[in-house]
Write an enzyme that holds these catalytic residues in place. Structure first.
Site, mmCIF file in Angstrom:
data_model
loop_
_atom_site.group_PDB
_atom_site.id
_atom_site.type_symbol
_atom_site.label_atom_id
_atom_site.label_comp_id
_atom_site.label_asym_id
_atom_site.label_seq_id
_atom_site.Cartn_x
_atom_site.Cartn_y
_atom_site.Cartn_z
ATOM 1 C CB THR A 57 160.547 35.861 28.043
ATOM 2 O OG1 THR A 57 159.498 36.311 27.192
ATOM 3 C CG2 THR A 57 161.897 36.113 27.411
ATOM 4 C CG ASP A 58 155.171 34.129 27.349
ATOM 5 O OD1 ASP A 58 155.660 35.273 27.381
ATOM 6 O OD2 ASP A 58 154.369 33.752 26.477
ATOM 7 C CB THR B 20 160.595 35.592 21.440
ATOM 8 O OG1 THR B 20 159.194 35.488 21.690
ATOM 9 C CG2 THR B 20 160.845 36.791 20.551
HETATM 10 N N1 ASP Z 1 155.680 33.920 23.920
HETATM 11 C C1 ASP Z 1 157.106 33.813 23.866
HETATM 12 C C2 ASP Z 1 157.536 32.548 24.602
HETATM 13 O O1 ASP Z 1 157.534 32.575 25.803
HETATM 14 C C3 ASP Z 1 157.711 34.999 24.476
HETATM 15 C C4 ASP Z 1 159.215 35.033 24.473
HETATM 16 O O2 ASP Z 1 159.911 34.074 24.264
HETATM 17 O O3 ASP Z 1 159.726 36.125 24.751
HETATM 18 O O4 ASP Z 1 157.851 31.580 23.982
#
Ligand code: ASP
Length: 324
Positions: free
Chosen positions: A87-88, A12
């Site tokens: 973040t995932d 993200t």
């Molecule tokens: N779905 C995203 C990812 O992990 C979430 C994020 O980056 O915060 O790529």
């Protein structure tokens, strides 16, 4: 002048929201590449667009490639590393780097909960603070770190706790080890061990299964021993399983499949306390490996590293159960 290697991997932090549909996704090119270092004059950034993927697409193969690039960077004389990441699965990549190369230099992993063009986007700020932490003298020898929302967490214990909140990264039981303030970076805790083990491959099938009330052998019997290399179980409470699972556990251990146990509880550690049928004391006697204080996704990374490190059975057992 500190030299910081920046490896962008996507997520993200490098995405943008479509003004018409509201969908958040990757663009033609990573918007973080447009960021120029006019904020930290005494830091030289070496920026590489290493991958450009959402983090659910990250595999252990991507983690291994990051590790190799960091090791090359050390030979090139870099002082620290910042990795931007979705973040995932951020905690898994951070932990992999922690146990393989975390002792070499500060490795700081960061991300964002709001994409680059959303109101209140946290990406640029987290990126800036991650650079400050990677360049800080006190960040040396603390293993890989996760910096988000002004907090510094160890890769070992941090976890994503909220689907959307910018304060999603938390360290249950122990808390963050430091803070990024307006002018200074402060640490308040130090890890007591920093055991790393290098690998050149990262192959293997290690599923994670969560225990639940009334769980039987059936779900574990679906795991054909010839197709898996290890198993991580998120057990109940202090480390217990329903008694009906025991024949399947015995079968896995008899087939030399390492069975690693963590607790499905958010806080605390798993240990062999209870002596009843399926209790932790009995599981420990059977050879189930209690992985101290990690969550299941990190215990899985640890076992994957152990299986690729050519350890003897005894060395693997010791590595998995060591106090981390
Ligand atoms: N779905 C995203 C990812 O992990 C979430 C994020 O980056 O915060 O790529």
């Amino acid at each position: 002048m500190k030299k910081i290697l920046v490896l962008h991997t996507g997520g993200t932090i490098a995405m943008a929201e479509d003004s018409e549909t509201g969908a958040v996704s990757t663009k033609q090119s990573n918007p973080l590449l447009d960021v120029v270092n006019n904020f930290e004059q005494d830091i030289e950034l070496i920026v590489e667009d290493f991958f450009y993927v959402p983090s659910p697409h990250i595999t252990p193969g991507h983690m291994l490639a990051l590790k190799k690039r960091i090791q090359e960077g050390v030979l090139e004389g870099i002082d620290g590393v910042v990795i931007t990441h979705g973040t995932d699965t951020l905690e898994e990549t951070a932990y992999f780097l922690d146990i393989t190369v975390g002792h070499l230099l500060p490795i700081v992993v960061t991300g964002a909960m709001r994409s680059s063009n959303e109101i209140g986007s946290d990406g640029l700020y987290n990126f800036l603070t991650a650079i400050r932490v990677a360049a800080n003298e006190e960040s040396v020898d603390k293993g890989a770190l996760v910096v988000m929302n002004d907090e510094i967490h160890t890769a070992r214990y941090v976890t994503k706790t909220h689907t959307t909140n910018v304060a999603t990264f938390r360290t249950p039981t122990f808390g963050p080890i430091g803070l990024v303030n307006k002018h200074i970076v402060s640490f308040y805790q130090q890890l007591i061990t920093n055991h790393t083990i290098d690998v050149t491959s990262i192959n293997g099938q290690i599923p994670i299964v969560t225990a639940y009330a009334g769980m039987g052998s059936d779900i574990l019997d679906l795991l054909t021993t010839s197709k898996i290399d290890g198993l991580v179980i998120e057990a109940l409470g202090a480390g217990n399983l329903p008694p009906q699972t025991l024949p399947a556990i015995d079968n896995l251990i008899a087939n030399n499949i390492p069975v690693v146990l963590v607790s499905r509880c958010f806080n605390g550690v798993a240990e062999g306390v209870y002596g009843y049928e399926g209790g932790g004391a009995q599981l420990e006697k059977k050879g189930v490996l209690f992985c101290n204080g990690l969550n299941s996704q990190k215990a899985r990374i640890k076992l994957l590293v152990a299986l690729n490190a050519n350890l003897s059975k005894q060395e693997l057992d010791d590595f998995m159960i060591e106090k981390v």
